[in-house]
Design an enzyme around this catalytic site. Structure first.
Site, PDB file in Angstrom:
ATOM      1  CD  GLU A 142      -3.034  -0.997   2.246  1.00  0.00           C
ATOM      2  OE1 GLU A 142      -4.154  -1.487   2.013  1.00  0.00           O
ATOM      3  OE2 GLU A 142      -2.754  -0.418   3.318  1.00  0.00           O
TER       4      GLU A 142
ATOM      5  CB  CYS B  11       3.447   7.644   2.887  1.00  0.00           C
ATOM      6  SG  CYS B  11       4.113   6.560   4.175  1.00  0.00           S
TER       7      CYS B  11
ATOM      8  CB  CYS C  58       7.484  -4.551   8.649  1.00  0.00           C
ATOM      9  SG  CYS C  58       8.854  -3.775   9.554  1.00  0.00           S
TER      10      CYS C  58
ATOM     11  CB  CYS D  85       6.475  -1.677  15.815  1.00  0.00           C
ATOM     12  SG  CYS D  85       8.192  -1.287  15.369  1.00  0.00           S
TER      13      CYS D  85
ATOM     14  CB  CYS E  81       3.277  -0.970  13.284  1.00  0.00           C
ATOM     15  SG  CYS E  81       3.497  -0.765  11.498  1.00  0.00           S
TER      16      CYS E  81
ATOM     17  N   GLY F 152       7.232  -1.575   5.824  1.00  0.00           N
ATOM     18  CA  GLY F 152       8.598  -2.080   5.852  1.00  0.00           C
ATOM     19  C   GLY F 152       9.590  -1.163   6.548  1.00  0.00           C
ATOM     20  CD  GLU F 153      13.980   0.023   9.420  1.00  0.00           C
ATOM     21  OE1 GLU F 153      14.783   0.753   8.799  1.00  0.00           O
ATOM     22  OE2 GLU F 153      13.255   0.433  10.348  1.00  0.00           O
TER      23      GLU F 153
ATOM     24  CB  SER G  76      10.696   6.751   8.654  1.00  0.00           C
ATOM     25  OG  SER G  76      10.349   6.501  10.002  1.00  0.00           O
TER      26      SER G  76
ATOM     27  CB  SER H 183      10.037   4.827  14.741  1.00  0.00           C
ATOM     28  OG  SER H 183       9.504   5.148  13.471  1.00  0.00           O
ATOM     29  CG  LEU H 184      12.823   7.884  20.858  1.00  0.00           C
ATOM     30  CD1 LEU H 184      14.011   6.946  20.860  1.00  0.00           C
ATOM     31  CD2 LEU H 184      13.275   9.298  21.220  1.00  0.00           C
ATOM     32  CG  HIS H 185       7.384   5.131  18.560  1.00  0.00           C
ATOM     33  ND1 HIS H 185       6.700   6.215  18.040  1.00  0.00           N
ATOM     34  CD2 HIS H 185       7.723   4.346  17.486  1.00  0.00           C
ATOM     35  CE1 HIS H 185       6.620   6.079  16.725  1.00  0.00           C
ATOM     36  NE2 HIS H 185       7.235   4.978  16.366  1.00  0.00           N
TER      37      HIS H 185
ATOM     38  CG  ASN I  33      -3.080   7.021  13.158  1.00  0.00           C
ATOM     39  OD1 ASN I  33      -3.825   7.922  13.549  1.00  0.00           O
ATOM     40  ND2 ASN I  33      -2.024   7.255  12.392  1.00  0.00           N
TER      41      ASN I  33
ATOM     42  CB  CYS J  70       1.654   7.148  11.130  1.00  0.00           C
ATOM     43  SG  CYS J  70       2.238   8.616  10.294  1.00  0.00           S
TER      44      CYS J  70
END
Length: 344
Positions: A93, A106, A113, A117, A120, A163-164, A195, A218-220, A294, A337
């Site tokens: 997507e 994006c 992935c 996470c 996600c 994906g990473e 990212s 991506s720290l979070h 989200n 996201c």
């Protein structure tokens, strides 16, 4: 026989392709410019080269690394999500976000992935495979043509989809080189953001490359205890190692690094968390993007409420940390996201 994708080739590789062996030196350049500046993806439409060469190219290259499976648009057409079919039947997507003065896409770099996470949707899928260079470039070319037909233009690319990117480092960087080529698409590196979830050795490699591409991490979470629970990669590359790599990046490249921070109600959104985060980032050339979480199907956590987001933001700004609250687009169509997923 499966044909190679045209978008897998950079210009120097294209020049050496057998299809141009009996052609003048400038022919490959003519084709390159027609594809990347005129956005002609059917070789028979490239009418400034001989008909015989056009036929050879049609037999030598596949110009469709991605094909549209489904389109869905959000309210006011501000966000548009495309599910693309790949040649092996897999799907990815990609999202177009329309703003008053810019159009951002994006794009994805993997089918699924492997980072896991927990909040996600893509991470909940697991990993299938890396995308090829052509499949990455193809996403961009599709939207570039759509926007041109609307009388508009693509202004920004964020490599934040499925994906990473740093697990697929070589294909991602080659894709950017193709898009950046001064004789072709001419898309400036400073308008591109990669990212990563925080793969320290690849951040170090990217730092030494000293590119003009923007870096987002991506720290979070402000502590290992929290980050371990929501980002499994933290057990391999804990916050201490990650922030050393990030600080080195900012100092070596003199480029600001962005930190993505998804605010999850009751998990990482306390004012104490904000204070700890400010302490971690003090003095670094950086910016924090706060993103209320989200929703995804397989994670029960909820996004932080608006008033608490503002309090978290105020704590960071009072501590001198540059910060903004990102307004998510396309959440209602699963285009926000962390929401991208191969439903097949």
């Amino acid at each position: 026989m499966t044909l190679p994708f045209f978008f897998d080739f950079n210009l120097s590789e294209l020049v050496k392709h057998p299809v141009f062996a009996d052609q003048p030196d400038y022919r490959a350049m003519q084709v390159w410019q027609q594809v990347y500046t005129k956005l002609k993806f059917d070789p028979m439409q490239i009418n400034n080269v001989p008909l015989e060469l056009r036929r050879k190219m049609k037999d030598a290259f596949d110009f469709e690394p991605v094909t549209v499976a489904q389109k869905v648009s959000g309210e006011g057409n501000q966000a548009e999500k495309i599910a693309f079919n790949l040649s092996d039947g897999a799907k990815i997507e990609t999202v177009l976000m329309r703003y008053t003065e810019r159009n951002t896409i994006c794009i994805s770099t993997q089918v699924g992935c492997g980072m896991g996470c927990v909040f996600c949707a893509t991470g909940q899928m697991g990993f299938t495979r890396n995308l090829e260079t052509a499949e990455i470039v193809g996403q961009v070319m599709y939207f570039a043509k759509i926007l041109r037909e609307e009388g508009s233009a693509l202004t920004n690319i964020v490599i934040m989809g499925m994906g990473e990117p740093f697990v697929n480092y070589d294909a991602v960087l080659k894709s950017i080189d193709i898009l950046n080529d001064p004789d072709g698409f001419q898309f400036g590196e400073r308008r591109i953001t990669i990212s990563t979830v925080g793969i320290v050795p690849m951040i170090e490699k990217f730092t030494l490359a000293k590119r003009q591409i923007n870096l987002a991490v991506s720290l979070h979470a402000p502590t290992n205890a929290i980050r371990d629970k929501i980002l499994p990669i933290n057990k391999t590359y804990p916050i201490e190692k990650l922030l050393i790599a990030c600080n080195d990046y900012a100092k070596y490249t003199k480029r600001r690094i962005s930190f993505e921070y998804a605010l999850i109600d009751g998990v990482n959104d306390s004012l104490e968390d904000a204070t700890q985060l400010a302490h971690l980032l003090k003095g670094m050339l950086c910016h924090v993007n706060l993103i209320p979480l989200n929703p995804t199907r397989n994670y029960g956590g909820k996004g932080t409420k608006s008033d608490h987001v503002k309090a978290f933001y105020s704590t960071l700004t009072r501590a001198g940390i540059p910060c903004s609250i990102r307004i998510s687009r396309g959440v209602e169509i699963g285009a926000g996201c962390g929401q991208l997923v191969n439903k097949a």
